[in-house]
Write a protein that holds these residues in place. Sequence first.
Motif, short mmCIF file in Angstrom:
data_model
loop_
_atom_site.label_atom_id
_atom_site.label_comp_id
_atom_site.label_asym_id
_atom_site.label_seq_id
_atom_site.Cartn_x
_atom_site.Cartn_y
_atom_site.Cartn_z
N ARG A 195 0.47 2.00 -7.07
CA ARG A 195 1.66 1.84 -6.22
C ARG A 195 1.21 1.28 -4.88
O ARG A 195 0.23 1.74 -4.30
CB ARG A 195 2.30 3.21 -6.05
N ALA A 196 1.93 0.29 -4.38
CA ALA A 196 1.65 -0.30 -3.07
C ALA A 196 2.67 0.26 -2.07
O ALA A 196 3.87 0.12 -2.26
CB ALA A 196 1.75 -1.82 -3.13
N VAL A 197 2.16 0.89 -1.03
CA VAL A 197 3.01 1.47 0.02
C VAL A 197 2.75 0.66 1.28
O VAL A 197 1.61 0.56 1.74
CB VAL A 197 2.65 2.95 0.25
N LYS A 198 3.81 0.08 1.84
CA LYS A 198 3.64 -0.81 3.00
C LYS A 198 4.25 -0.21 4.25
O LYS A 198 5.26 0.48 4.20
CB LYS A 198 4.31 -2.16 2.73
N ASN A 199 3.60 -0.51 5.38
CA ASN A 199 4.24 -0.31 6.69
C ASN A 199 4.05 -1.62 7.45
O ASN A 199 3.67 -2.63 6.87
CB ASN A 199 3.69 0.92 7.42
N LYS A 200 4.30 -1.64 8.75
CA LYS A 200 4.26 -2.90 9.50
C LYS A 200 2.88 -3.56 9.50
O LYS A 200 2.77 -4.77 9.48
CB LYS A 200 4.69 -2.65 10.94
N ARG A 201 1.81 -2.74 9.52
CA ARG A 201 0.47 -3.29 9.72
C ARG A 201 -0.42 -3.31 8.48
O ARG A 201 -1.41 -4.01 8.45
CB ARG A 201 -0.24 -2.50 10.81
N ARG A 202 -0.09 -2.51 7.46
CA ARG A 202 -1.03 -2.41 6.34
C ARG A 202 -0.32 -2.10 5.03
O ARG A 202 0.82 -1.64 5.03
CB ARG A 202 -2.10 -1.36 6.63
N THR A 203 -1.04 -2.32 3.95
CA THR A 203 -0.58 -1.94 2.62
C THR A 203 -1.58 -0.94 2.06
O THR A 203 -2.78 -1.22 2.01
CB THR A 203 -0.49 -3.16 1.69
N MET A 241 6.45 -0.19 -4.72
CA MET A 241 6.34 -1.20 -5.76
C MET A 241 5.11 -0.88 -6.63
O MET A 241 4.02 -0.65 -6.11
CB MET A 241 6.16 -2.57 -5.09
N ASP A 242 5.31 -0.81 -7.94
CA ASP A 242 4.22 -0.47 -8.86
C ASP A 242 3.63 -1.72 -9.50
O ASP A 242 4.35 -2.70 -9.75
CB ASP A 242 4.73 0.46 -9.97
N PHE A 243 2.32 -1.67 -9.73
CA PHE A 243 1.60 -2.76 -10.38
C PHE A 243 0.77 -2.20 -11.52
O PHE A 243 0.31 -1.06 -11.44
CB PHE A 243 0.66 -3.47 -9.39
N LYS A 244 0.52 -3.02 -12.51
CA LYS A 244 -0.33 -2.60 -13.61
C LYS A 244 -1.59 -3.47 -13.60
O LYS A 244 -1.51 -4.70 -13.63
CB LYS A 244 0.42 -2.78 -14.94
N LEU A 245 -2.74 -2.82 -13.52
CA LEU A 245 -4.02 -3.52 -13.54
C LEU A 245 -4.67 -3.31 -14.89
O LEU A 245 -4.69 -2.20 -15.41
CB LEU A 245 -4.94 -2.97 -12.45
N THR A 246 -5.18 -4.39 -15.46
CA THR A 246 -5.89 -4.26 -16.74
C THR A 246 -7.39 -4.21 -16.48
O THR A 246 -7.88 -4.79 -15.50
CB THR A 246 -5.57 -5.45 -17.67
N ARG A 247 -8.09 -3.53 -17.33
CA ARG A 247 -9.54 -3.37 -17.18
C ARG A 247 -10.23 -4.72 -17.28
O ARG A 247 -10.01 -5.49 -18.22
CB ARG A 247 -10.04 -2.42 -18.27
#
Length: 197
Positions: free
Chosen positions: A29-37, A1-7
């Motif tokens: 990009r947020a990469v998730k598994n069972k315990r962490r992102t 899942m991609d996110f856009k952050l503004t300054r």
Amino acid sequence: MDFKLTRPVRPEWMSQELYDQMPAELVIRAVKNKRRTIITTLLDAEEYPRTEIIALYLKRWHVEIDFDVIKTTMKMDMLRCKSPEMVRKEISINFLVYNLIRALMGKTAKHIDKTPRELSFKTAQETLVSFLQTLLGASGDWLEQKIINMLDIIGQHIVGNRPGRSEPRAVKKRPKPHKRLQHSRSQARRLKKYQGK
């Protein structure tokens, strides 16, 4: 899942020149598994699969273990030299020995067909120390045989697989109930603060 952050607004501590160099937007990009992102700027999911990013993140624990080995096993948690020049030399010599032991572990891993991470640093260090006098007096075929003996001994101590290992952030050794010696011993014998029980 991609996110856009503004300054965000420029913080007081940052110069305008540095702030202007920062991108107006950053896609993450947020990469998730069972315990962490895990947050990354490696956006291409095909080129950088989720499983590889998670595996790489989990390998970072080796860095923590290596720092622990340098501080505790090699006793670098307290530097003994006083002048900056001698402290630099002390650190350099310790790193030289550390790299020598890691090279010995690499040679052992190749000799027994394992990875260096499967070997015990402490065992490699102790084996090298116990063979030191023998190696200094050895040469030719006899030296080669002693090195092979050393590799065999190191290779007998395989470290188990410890995925997700974490250690408590606490000190086991208790401080002694004595005042800290902050003067030379000859001065301390004359000072009242060090006298008595």
